[in-house]
Design a protein around this motif. Sequence first.
Motif, PDB file in Angstrom:
ATOM      1  N   ALA A 114     -29.951  -3.730  24.048  1.00 27.78           N
ATOM      2  CA  ALA A 114     -29.050  -2.587  23.871  1.00 27.78           C
ATOM      3  C   ALA A 114     -27.591  -3.043  23.837  1.00 27.78           C
ATOM      4  O   ALA A 114     -26.779  -2.472  23.107  1.00 27.78           O
ATOM      5  N   LEU A 115     -27.265  -4.071  24.607  1.00 23.93           N
ATOM      6  CA  LEU A 115     -25.887  -4.566  24.633  1.00 23.93           C
ATOM      7  C   LEU A 115     -25.538  -5.377  23.391  1.00 23.93           C
ATOM      8  O   LEU A 115     -24.368  -5.616  23.116  1.00 23.93           O
ATOM      9  N   THR A 116     -26.539  -5.808  22.639  1.00 19.49           N
ATOM     10  CA  THR A 116     -26.263  -6.580  21.427  1.00 19.49           C
ATOM     11  C   THR A 116     -26.535  -5.781  20.157  1.00 19.49           C
ATOM     12  O   THR A 116     -26.231  -6.242  19.067  1.00 19.49           O
ATOM     13  N   ALA A 117     -27.103  -4.591  20.291  1.00 20.74           N
ATOM     14  CA  ALA A 117     -27.498  -3.804  19.120  1.00 20.74           C
ATOM     15  C   ALA A 117     -26.311  -3.237  18.351  1.00 20.74           C
ATOM     16  O   ALA A 117     -26.279  -3.279  17.133  1.00 20.74           O
ATOM     17  N   GLU A 118     -25.362  -2.700  19.054  1.00 19.82           N
ATOM     18  CA  GLU A 118     -24.228  -2.062  18.402  1.00 19.82           C
ATOM     19  C   GLU A 118     -23.076  -3.043  18.294  1.00 19.82           C
ATOM     20  O   GLU A 118     -22.427  -3.355  19.270  1.00 19.82           O
ATOM     21  N   ALA A 119     -22.837  -3.503  17.094  1.00 19.25           N
ATOM     22  CA  ALA A 119     -21.725  -4.434  16.893  1.00 19.25           C
ATOM     23  C   ALA A 119     -20.422  -3.661  16.880  1.00 19.25           C
ATOM     24  O   ALA A 119     -20.283  -2.652  16.199  1.00 19.25           O
ATOM     25  N   TRP A 120     -19.460  -4.146  17.657  1.00 12.74           N
ATOM     26  CA  TRP A 120     -18.136  -3.559  17.674  1.00 12.74           C
ATOM     27  C   TRP A 120     -17.236  -4.440  16.834  1.00 12.74           C
ATOM     28  O   TRP A 120     -17.268  -5.660  16.926  1.00 12.74           O
ATOM     29  N   THR A 121     -16.449  -3.835  15.990  1.00 19.68           N
ATOM     30  CA  THR A 121     -15.472  -4.600  15.218  1.00 19.68           C
ATOM     31  C   THR A 121     -14.122  -3.928  15.356  1.00 19.68           C
ATOM     32  O   THR A 121     -14.023  -2.709  15.429  1.00 19.68           O
ATOM     33  N   GLU A 122     -13.109  -4.746  15.372  1.00 18.67           N
ATOM     34  CA  GLU A 122     -11.755  -4.217  15.491  1.00 18.67           C
ATOM     35  C   GLU A 122     -11.413  -3.493  14.205  1.00 18.67           C
ATOM     36  O   GLU A 122     -11.694  -3.982  13.106  1.00 18.67           O
TER      37      GLU A 122
END
Length: 130
Positions: A114-122
């Motif tokens: 779950a902590l790696t599923a949603e990629a955050w990008t600036e």
Amino acid sequence: MKKIMCFLLALSLLMLGLAGAMADSAVYTGSARGMQGEVVVNVTIEDGKITDIQYEKYPETENITYVARDRIPAQIIEHQTLAVDTVTGATFASYAIITAVKNAVKESGLDVPALTAEAWTEPAGEDEVW
């Protein structure tokens, strides 16, 4: 005798309160191989969230990897994800930091997928002129 009993009761209540507070927060250690050696981090988990990341050992070259050393933990904490960008020029150090945190998080029992599923990008901003 009453004073001693009151003191012991107060001390017991204090200890119970501290034990309850400590149950919500724990520190886990993780490590991963970087370019110059083993990167070791201590990750604080409070109420199921990553709240702090401290380096126990950071052998990477400071003047090359300082951006990764500072930025990656800050982004992991702010966005509660391990899917953060690596830093150009410090790729091995970046992966070592992320992997060390991931290994600590595995020990905590948090849901790593779950902590790696949603990629955050600036968000994209205006191009900087040099």
